[in-house]
Write a protein that holds these residues in place. Structure first.
Motif, mmCIF file in Angstrom:
data_model
loop_
_atom_site.group_PDB
_atom_site.id
_atom_site.type_symbol
_atom_site.label_atom_id
_atom_site.label_comp_id
_atom_site.label_asym_id
_atom_site.label_seq_id
_atom_site.Cartn_x
_atom_site.Cartn_y
_atom_site.Cartn_z
ATOM 1 N N LYS A 235 0.826 -1.202 0.000
ATOM 2 C CA LYS A 235 0.000 0.000 0.000
ATOM 3 C C LYS A 235 0.866 1.260 0.000
ATOM 4 N N LEU A 236 1.974 1.210 0.775
ATOM 5 C CA LEU A 236 2.859 2.375 0.843
ATOM 6 C C LEU A 236 3.546 2.635 -0.498
ATOM 7 N N GLU A 237 3.936 1.561 -1.168
ATOM 8 C CA GLU A 237 4.541 1.729 -2.492
ATOM 9 C C GLU A 237 3.554 2.359 -3.460
ATOM 10 N N THR A 238 2.302 1.900 -3.360
ATOM 11 C CA THR A 238 1.254 2.487 -4.210
ATOM 12 C C THR A 238 1.059 3.959 -3.859
ATOM 13 N N GLU A 239 1.044 4.256 -2.554
ATOM 14 C CA GLU A 239 0.859 5.642 -2.123
ATOM 15 C C GLU A 239 2.028 6.530 -2.533
ATOM 16 N N LYS A 240 3.245 5.983 -2.469
ATOM 17 C CA LYS A 240 4.424 6.747 -2.910
ATOM 18 C C LYS A 240 4.316 7.085 -4.403
ATOM 19 N N LYS A 241 3.872 6.107 -5.172
ATOM 20 C CA LYS A 241 3.741 6.329 -6.623
ATOM 21 C C LYS A 241 2.672 7.384 -6.902
ATOM 22 N N ARG A 242 1.556 7.303 -6.164
ATOM 23 C CA ARG A 242 0.479 8.281 -6.328
ATOM 24 C C ARG A 242 0.958 9.668 -5.917
ATOM 25 N N THR A 243 1.739 9.737 -4.821
ATOM 26 C CA THR A 243 2.253 11.026 -4.347
ATOM 27 C C THR A 243 3.229 11.632 -5.346
ATOM 28 N N GLN A 244 4.072 10.763 -5.910
ATOM 29 C CA GLN A 244 5.047 11.242 -6.899
ATOM 30 C C GLN A 244 4.337 11.821 -8.136
ATOM 31 N N ALA A 263 -14.013 21.490 -6.102
ATOM 32 C CA ALA A 263 -13.476 20.392 -6.926
ATOM 33 C C ALA A 263 -12.442 19.590 -6.152
ATOM 34 N N GLN A 264 -11.616 20.281 -5.373
ATOM 35 C CA GLN A 264 -10.561 19.577 -4.657
ATOM 36 C C GLN A 264 -11.112 18.833 -3.444
ATOM 37 N N GLN A 265 -12.218 19.339 -2.892
ATOM 38 C CA GLN A 265 -12.823 18.629 -1.752
ATOM 39 C C GLN A 265 -13.301 17.235 -2.176
ATOM 40 N N ASN A 266 -13.852 17.182 -3.382
ATOM 41 C CA ASN A 266 -14.258 15.874 -3.903
ATOM 42 C C ASN A 266 -13.032 15.051 -4.310
ATOM 43 N N ASP A 267 -11.951 15.753 -4.584
ATOM 44 C CA ASP A 267 -10.671 15.140 -4.936
ATOM 45 C C ASP A 267 -10.791 14.224 -6.135
ATOM 46 N N GLU A 268 -9.731 14.244 -6.907
ATOM 47 C CA GLU A 268 -9.687 13.320 -8.026
ATOM 48 C C GLU A 268 -8.660 12.243 -7.733
ATOM 49 N N ILE A 269 -8.059 11.692 -8.771
ATOM 50 C CA ILE A 269 -7.101 10.599 -8.584
ATOM 51 C C ILE A 269 -5.914 11.064 -7.740
ATOM 52 N N PHE A 270 -5.407 12.274 -8.009
ATOM 53 C CA PHE A 270 -4.228 12.776 -7.302
ATOM 54 C C PHE A 270 -4.619 13.937 -6.382
ATOM 55 N N GLU A 281 7.065 16.788 0.690
ATOM 56 C CA GLU A 281 7.393 16.337 2.054
ATOM 57 C C GLU A 281 6.775 14.963 2.336
ATOM 58 N N LYS A 282 5.573 14.776 1.861
ATOM 59 C CA LYS A 282 4.904 13.469 2.052
ATOM 60 C C LYS A 282 5.704 12.357 1.394
ATOM 61 N N TYR A 283 6.209 12.657 0.213
ATOM 62 C CA TYR A 283 6.987 11.627 -0.498
ATOM 63 C C TYR A 283 8.273 11.286 0.262
ATOM 64 N N LYS A 284 8.941 12.314 0.819
ATOM 65 C CA LYS A 284 10.166 12.078 1.592
ATOM 66 C C LYS A 284 9.883 11.205 2.820
ATOM 67 N N LEU A 286 7.363 9.088 3.309
ATOM 68 C CA LEU A 286 7.025 7.714 2.893
ATOM 69 C C LEU A 286 8.280 6.935 2.505
ATOM 70 N N SER A 287 9.259 7.617 1.922
ATOM 71 C CA SER A 287 10.497 6.951 1.492
ATOM 72 C C SER A 287 11.368 6.552 2.671
ATOM 73 N N LYS A 288 11.250 7.277 3.813
ATOM 74 C CA LYS A 288 12.093 6.999 4.979
ATOM 75 C C LYS A 288 11.505 5.917 5.899
ATOM 76 N N LEU A 289 10.261 5.585 5.725
ATOM 77 C CA LEU A 289 9.621 4.604 6.630
ATOM 78 C C LEU A 289 10.291 3.236 6.527
ATOM 79 N N ASP A 290 10.494 2.581 7.697
ATOM 80 C CA ASP A 290 11.025 1.215 7.714
ATOM 81 C C ASP A 290 10.016 0.292 8.400
ATOM 82 N N LEU A 291 10.423 -0.947 8.630
ATOM 83 C CA LEU A 291 9.494 -1.937 9.189
ATOM 84 C C LEU A 291 8.974 -1.547 10.566
ATOM 85 N N ASP A 292 9.826 -0.897 11.361
ATOM 86 C CA ASP A 292 9.404 -0.526 12.714
ATOM 87 C C ASP A 292 8.320 0.538 12.708
ATOM 88 N N ASP A 293 8.215 1.265 11.602
ATOM 89 C CA ASP A 293 7.214 2.329 11.530
ATOM 90 C C ASP A 293 5.875 1.857 10.979
#
Length: 375
Positions: A235-244, A263-270, A281-284, A286-293
């Motif tokens: 899920k995190l990999e998917t979220e990282k890709k979506r964030t990127q 329009a943004q309240q309804n939000d689209e794909i991104f 910042e969100k992408y950074k 997500l990239s730093k998270l490890d198993l303990d997190d």
């Protein structure tokens, strides 16, 4: 006609008198023969009696100690119940925690009838009997005094068969324990020691079964954690890709800071409405998270980890002890030996000697008379 009837009746009376006289003569003849052969009768009878006395004084005595056991009461194995109770939280799940009928995984192992059943099984185990006797000083001493090393295996088998555990007639959960030996003290001592030895065997195997349940549960929890981690990482990999991708769109649209539109309240794909700075910042992060997190996203990982820690920290109290049986009748020293029955054996041998001696005496008389007639 009457004279003929009188003659017949007189003849019958005469025949009966002669028959009675012959019987009396035969009986007297037998008595005279036995008296004449009294030395033979006494010698043969004496030989049988002496042989019987020698036998009963040389044959090994047998003494049997006995005990009667029942299923143990709860307090007999309360220490083990307390120890396993500490592990129950590790076996509960969210589903069975809400269920008031949560099934204790240790119930089957620690049920009193099951413990006694295991005790009887171990008591009757030939391997356990041989192991016990092979390390017993009394048995070793007996073998050294009575046999050579080549016959020790035979003695081991013989002594092993002297231990027995059998169900009491008409009593389903009552068992009779017994051991037969060459004296009363040894019989009592070895039965007591073998009961203790068997109890330890059942305890060891019960603890091994508990360890097996713990290992099985630990493996289950470990697998669940790995499964959750894999799912979250996916899920995190998917979220990282979506964030990127969202970052690229936000930068292209020139949205650097959060905006608030219908329009943004309804939000689209991104989620570009948070702006490129937030997406970066969100992408950074997500990239730093490890198993303990990962337990941030899935609380069950922390719960399962805590249960594994509980299982790993489990240790049995070495000072604790419990019984897998309860005495109905404790082991008591036998007052009377089972065999040989000296008096009975000597009596039977003497009577048999008398019968044989009479036969020999009459046979000698018959041969004497027969030889005289044929001269």
């Amino acid at each position: 006609m009457k004279s003929q009837d009188n003659a017949k009746s007189e003849a019958v009376r005469s025949s009966k008198k002669e028959h009675s006289l012959y019987k009396e003569i035969d009986f007297l003849l037998i008595l005279k023969t036995l008296w004449h052969e009294k030395i033979t009768v006494l010698v043969v009878t004496g030989l049988f009696a002496v042989a019987a006395v020698l036998y009963v004084n040389t044959v090994e005595e047998t003494w049997t100690s006995k005990a009667k056991v029942l299923p143990p009461l709860l307090y007999d194995y309360a220490d083990l119940q307390k120890q396993t109770a500490k592990l129950l939280p590790a076996f509960e799940t969210a589903e069975n925690a809400a269920n008031t009928r949560f099934e204790n995984p240790f119930t089957a192992l620690l049920e009193s009838k099951e413990l006694l059943k295991n005790f009887i099984y171990e008591f009757n185990s030939l391997d356990n009997k041989k192991e016990f006797l092979s390390n017993n000083e009394t048995f070793k001493k007996y073998v050294n005094e009575h046999n050579n090393s080549s016959s020790s295996t035979k003695e081991l088998q013989t002594w092993s068969n002297k231990f027995s555990a059998a169900q009491e007639r008409n009593e389903k959960n009552v068992y009779n324990l017994a051991f037969e030996s060459f004296d009363s003290t040894t019989s009592t001592d070895l039965l007591n020691k073998y009961i203790e030895f068997t109890n330890k065997k059942v305890i060891q195997k019960t603890e091994l079964n508990i360890d097996s349940l713990i290992s099985q549960k630990r493996a289950e929890l470990d697998y669940s954690i790995k499964l959750l981690q894999t799912q979250i990482q996916s899920k995190l990999e998917t979220e990282k890709k979506r964030t990127q991708l969202a970052l690229q769109v936000a930068e292209a649209a020139g949205i650097n800071t959060p905006i608030n539109t219908i329009a943004q309240q309804n939000d689209e794909i991104f989620s570009i409405h948070i702006g490129s700075k937030a997406l970066s910042e969100k992408y950074k992060i997500l990239s730093k998270l490890d198993l303990d997190d990962l337990n941030i996203f899935e609380p069950r990982i922390k719960e399962y980890t805590a249960k594994i820690t509980m299982l790993d920290n489990y240790s049995r109290d070495t000072d604790a002890s419990f019984k897998t049986y309860r005495f109905m009748n404790e082991v008591s020293q036998p007052l009377y030996k089972d065999s040989p029955k000296r008096g009975l054996i000597v009596l039977i041998a003497t009577l048999f000697g008398i019968v044989v001696s009479i036969f020999i005496a009459l046979l000698k008389r018959f041969l004497t008379v027969y030889l005289k007639k044929n001269r």
